[in-house]
Design an enzyme around this catalytic site. Structure first.
Site, mmCIF file in Angstrom:
data_model
loop_
_atom_site.group_PDB
_atom_site.id
_atom_site.type_symbol
_atom_site.label_atom_id
_atom_site.label_comp_id
_atom_site.label_asym_id
_atom_site.label_seq_id
_atom_site.Cartn_x
_atom_site.Cartn_y
_atom_site.Cartn_z
ATOM 1 N N ASP A 8 6.485 15.732 -15.094
ATOM 2 C CA ASP A 8 7.262 16.769 -15.901
ATOM 3 C C ASP A 8 8.613 16.977 -15.306
ATOM 4 O OD1 ASP A 8 4.924 17.107 -17.253
ATOM 5 O OD2 ASP A 8 4.601 19.129 -16.336
ATOM 6 N N ASP A 129 -0.475 23.312 -27.449
ATOM 7 C CA ASP A 129 -0.819 24.280 -26.177
ATOM 8 C C ASP A 129 -1.222 25.658 -26.463
ATOM 9 O OD1 ASP A 129 0.508 21.790 -25.087
ATOM 10 O OD2 ASP A 129 2.297 22.813 -25.475
#
Length: 239
Positions: A8, A129
């Site tokens: 990330d 998500d």
């Protein structure tokens, strides 16, 4: 099962967020390419990369870092975060990225997502998500009105082949993944599901594999040493 270690990116650094909270960030490295090389050395064939800056504001803030990782070679790379136009999709694919993950745009412009899935096939995935069962958008800062599982069914019907489903409440917490959720998703025949969020043991990975989950993303558990990537790949990834 395909194992995707995760990088990330925020401000060019390798970070992890706790449950998607941008104010709860831990920096794990300043060189994303070095992190990717470490994964290759452990036997990785796949890599999951997220531009966290892009996820929140739609920019390509970490494009240079992603391009550098792609140039190194040795990994099938999927990229998400801020991919909201066909131009951005082409930009990443031209770098050598194997698959682009659509997130916010999939909720906000479903027709666009369906067109991209039809045009690019397996090079397009959708990242779903969810918080409290509902799909979240804009870097997990907003909730949609649709249940995540229902959204996955609609994506499948529109021709999307791969969904990367994250239970935000489990992400970065190292408290286990939501196995009941993935059992429900596995019932959507013809949809390849990638588990993301909270995976923290080989036993869980083997259970996900038995359920029929296609792939799993490993993040914080790798960075804290709770899971050893080489061991995971040997025991699960090669099965």
């Amino acid at each position: 099962m395909q194992i995707f270690p995760a990088i990330d990116l925020r401000g060019g650094q390798v970070v992890r967020l706790y449950q998607g909270d941008y104010d709860k960030e831990t920096v794990y490295g300043h060189d994303p390419c070095a992190a990717a090389r470490d994964f290759i050395a452990a036997g990785a064939e796949y890599l999951h990369v997220v531009d966290l800056d892009g996820a929140r504001d739609g920019t390509a803030a970490n494009l240079d870092s992603i391009a550098a990782i792609a140039r190194q070679g040795g990994l099938y790379i999927e990229v998400g975060g801020g991919i909201r136009t066909e131009e951005r999709i082409r930009q990443y694919l031209d770098l050598g990225v194997g698959r682009c993950i659509l997130g916010t745009i999939a909720v906000k412009d479903f027709d666009f997502t369906a067109r991209m899935a039809q045009k690019y096939g397996e090079k397009i995935a959708v990242g779903v998500d969810a918080r409290d069962g509902y799909a979240a958008i804009s870097g997990w800062q907003e909730l949609s009105r649709e249940k995540g599982v229902d959204f996955c069914r609609r994506l499948h019907d529109a021709g999307v082949r791969t969904v990367i489903y994250t239970d935000i409440s489990r992400d970065g917490a190292e408290q286990g993944t939501n196995l009941a959720l993935y059992r429900e998703l596995a019932e959507i025949r013809g949809l390849d599901v990638t588990a993301s969020g909270g995976v923290s043991s080989i036993a869980e990975l083997k259970e996900l594999q038995a359920i029929g989950v296609r792939a799993a993303i490993l993040g914080k558990a790798l960075y804290t040493g709770r899971l050893d990537l080489r061991t995971v790949i040997r025991e699960v990834g090669s099965c």
